[in-house]
Design an enzyme around this catalytic site. Structure first.
Site, PDB file in Angstrom:
ATOM      1  N   HIS A 148       0.821  -1.212   0.000  1.00 34.36           N
ATOM      2  CA  HIS A 148       0.000   0.000   0.000  1.00 34.36           C
ATOM      3  C   HIS A 148       0.860   1.270   0.000  1.00 34.36           C
ATOM      4  O   HIS A 148       0.337   2.377   0.089  1.00 34.36           O
ATOM      5  CB  HIS A 148      -0.914  -0.021   1.230  1.00 34.36           C
ATOM      6  N   LYS A 171       3.345   4.389  -1.182  1.00 31.95           N
ATOM      7  CA  LYS A 171       3.511   5.295  -2.323  1.00 31.95           C
ATOM      8  C   LYS A 171       4.853   5.992  -2.134  1.00 31.95           C
ATOM      9  O   LYS A 171       4.949   6.990  -1.411  1.00 31.95           O
ATOM     10  CB  LYS A 171       2.393   6.329  -2.390  1.00 31.95           C
ATOM     11  N   ASP A 176      17.066  10.239  -7.983  1.00 30.61           N
ATOM     12  CA  ASP A 176      18.504  10.509  -7.842  1.00 30.61           C
ATOM     13  C   ASP A 176      19.005  10.358  -6.409  1.00 30.61           C
ATOM     14  O   ASP A 176      20.099  10.841  -6.079  1.00 30.61           O
ATOM     15  CB  ASP A 176      18.847  11.915  -8.361  1.00 30.61           C
ATOM     16  N   HIS A 182      -9.233  11.547   1.424  1.00 29.69           N
ATOM     17  CA  HIS A 182      -8.375  10.362   1.394  1.00 29.69           C
ATOM     18  C   HIS A 182      -7.060  10.605   2.131  1.00 29.69           C
ATOM     19  O   HIS A 182      -6.207   9.733   2.206  1.00 29.69           O
ATOM     20  CB  HIS A 182      -8.100   9.970  -0.073  1.00 29.69           C
ATOM     21  N   LYS A 186      -4.250  10.984   4.969  1.00 31.58           N
ATOM     22  CA  LYS A 186      -3.931  10.201   6.166  1.00 31.58           C
ATOM     23  C   LYS A 186      -2.920  11.004   6.980  1.00 31.58           C
ATOM     24  O   LYS A 186      -1.705  10.842   6.815  1.00 31.58           O
ATOM     25  CB  LYS A 186      -3.345   8.839   5.775  1.00 31.58           C
ATOM     26  N   ASP A 238      -0.246  18.622  19.174  1.00 31.16           N
ATOM     27  CA  ASP A 238       0.343  19.771  19.873  1.00 31.16           C
ATOM     28  C   ASP A 238       1.147  20.688  18.955  1.00 31.16           C
ATOM     29  O   ASP A 238       1.936  21.509  19.423  1.00 31.16           O
ATOM     30  CB  ASP A 238       1.247  19.306  21.021  1.00 31.16           C
TER      31      ASP A 238
END
Length: 482
Positions: free
Chosen positions: A224, A226, A231, A400, A402, A407
């Site tokens: 899952h 990404k 470089d 979508h 996450k 604080d």
């Protein structure tokens, strides 16, 4: 033989329950979460044949047996040298400790669990939505000089996906090394495009291929993550996959998401993480060069750790980091997640925080892209509302993102949802940032999103019909299987 023909169904049912009872004993010995254990037992005993199929597809626990080993990557001399260079001086540690106070417990937690060291020399850009991400990404891809590495749950051959893939083909033709890992369930690339990539010199491997990816749905143990590394200097991580769904200019439904672009030392950690996956999927000799880990000239100082978790790790690193951050909050906790199907530890931590007069706010979608996930999420909200957690449903489209900010000094941006699958099953990666300036940006983004939400009222929420509550209860029962 005649007897078997006449009693075939009785024999099959008997065989089913022999296998089901064997599976139940195995589950009990695994000492899983009681809710998860009960869910599997009910499915196995109440639904003949289907229960065994569900358990086979979703019930296997590989964390301790490990799907693959990282040793081949971590033992290479170049990687060992890079890991040793992450040692921090006393002044830097004291500065970070002063900022974080009790939240500095997160740093040794991740180091002791996964040898994830704190990096400091980083420059981080907060990205809102796919439109902005792909403008930056395409520019970075076209300016690459040595190599490009991608590891993605979803790469679709639609408008934006084709544009990215075509740029990668041109880059490879120019002599750069381009490697791509795609998840076989999440991604959709035609045979024609795969041939074009191969002919251009792009190396592509699928993560844990399945026979009929279109029909596997939430098949277990998916990649899952990404991750993009360019470089060895530029890294991307967050919630935005490569698909038109994430580009509002190409999408009928507004899609709200968050990503970050990193320059600096933390890119090395993303690089190592990519190589561990590449070593697994390519099943060949892996050559790691010093050119993959160039020296950085970054002058910004954003302390950052890369938290990775999956069946290849000993501990639920991302879930544990979220738990520690919540339990050490003093002023506020702001969470945005598309799927809120947490374990009891996270629910209790949020309830205790809210009842301790800490401001706890949660943004979830009003309308999810999965009706089961939507009902399962809703089943948890009443307990939070009763404890004083402020719950907001996003109404502008689908959220979508996450993210979490605590604080204003601790932030998390990554791929992990606040659910069972991300905590225990999928391969995930989050960036944990210890920086007030970045935290302020994430707070501003959260407050902007609140303008497109509806706050839930406890008394009104309790008035849901019995039919709705029953559907939520069934979806909640299935939550450990989602």
């Amino acid at each position: 033989m005649e007897y078997i023909k006449q009693h075939i169904w009785q024999i099959l049912i008997g065989l089913n329950y022999v296998l089901a009872l064997s599976a139940v004993v195995t589950i009990l010995f695994k000492k899983l979460n009681p809710t998860k254990t009960l869910s599997y037992i009910i499915v196995l005993l109440v639904f003949p044949f289907l229960g065994l199929l569900v358990y086979y597809l979703f019930g296997q626990e590989y964390r301790k047996s490990k799907i693959f080993s990282r040793k081949n990557v971590l033992n290479q001399s170049v990687v060992k040298q890079i890991q040793n260079e992450f040692e921090l001086d006393i002044k830097t540690i004291e500065k970070v400790d002063e900022l974080l106070e009790e939240k500095s417990k997160l740093i040794p937690l991740l180091y002791n669990s996964e040898k994830s060291k704190l990096t400091v020399k980083n420059e981080v850009e907060l990205i809102k939505n796919g439109d902005d991400k792909f403008k930056l990404l395409l520019k970075d891809l076209k300016n690459a000089k040595h190599h490009i590495h991608l590891e993605y749950f979803i790469i679709k051959e639609d408008s934006i996906g084709s544009e990215v893939l075509n740029v990668l083909c041109e880059t490879a033709k120019a002599g750069l090394r381009v490697k791509i890992v795609i998840d076989d369930v999440g991604s959709s690339i035609s045979s024609k495009m795969k041939r074009k990539l191969k002919e251009s010199g792009v190396e592509v491997f699928s993560f844990m291929p399945v026979l009929f990816s279109r029909f596997t749905g939430q098949m277990n143990y998916r990649d899952h993550r990404k991750i993009i590394v360019i470089d060895g200097k530029i890294g991307y991580v967050g919630g935005i996959n490569i698909s038109d769904n994430y580009v509002n200019a190409n999408n009928d439904r507004y899609w709200r998401d968050t990503h970050i672009r990193i320059e600096g030392e933390a890119v090395r950690q993303l690089q190592i993480l990519f190589f561990t996956t590449w070593d697994f999927v390519s099943d060949g000799d892996l050559e790691i060069l010093e050119e993959h880990f160039p020296k950085h000239t970054c002058k910004e100082n954003v302390p950052l750790q890369i938290a990775a978790s999956g069946p290849d790790t000993d501990w639920s690193n991302i879930m544990e980091s979220i738990f520690v951050a919540i339990t050490n909050a003093e002023d506020f906790i702001y969470i945005t997640t598309p799927y809120f199907i947490p374990n009891d530890e996270i629910v209790t931590a949020l309830q205790v925080a809210a009842r301790s007069n800490i401001e706890v706010k949660l943004i979830v979608p009003k309308n999810s892209d999965s009706w089961v996930a939507e009902y399962a999420t809703n089943s948890y909200l009443e307990r939070l509302l009763e404890a004083g957690v402020e719950v907001y449903q996003y109404t502008k489209g689908f959220v979508h993102a996450k993210t979490m900010v605590v604080d204003g000094v601790f932030s998390s941006v990554g791929t992990a949802n606040m659910d069972y699958r991300s905590f225990n099953i999928n391969f995930e990666v989050n960036a944990l940032l210890y920086n007030k300036e970045f935290g302020d940006q994430l707070v501003d983004m959260f407050n902007t999103d609140l303008k497109d939400t509806t706050q839930l009222d406890l008394e009104n929420w309790k008035q849901r019909s019995k039919r709705i509550k029953f559907i939520e209860a069934m979806a909640r029962l299935a939550a450990p299987l989602l």
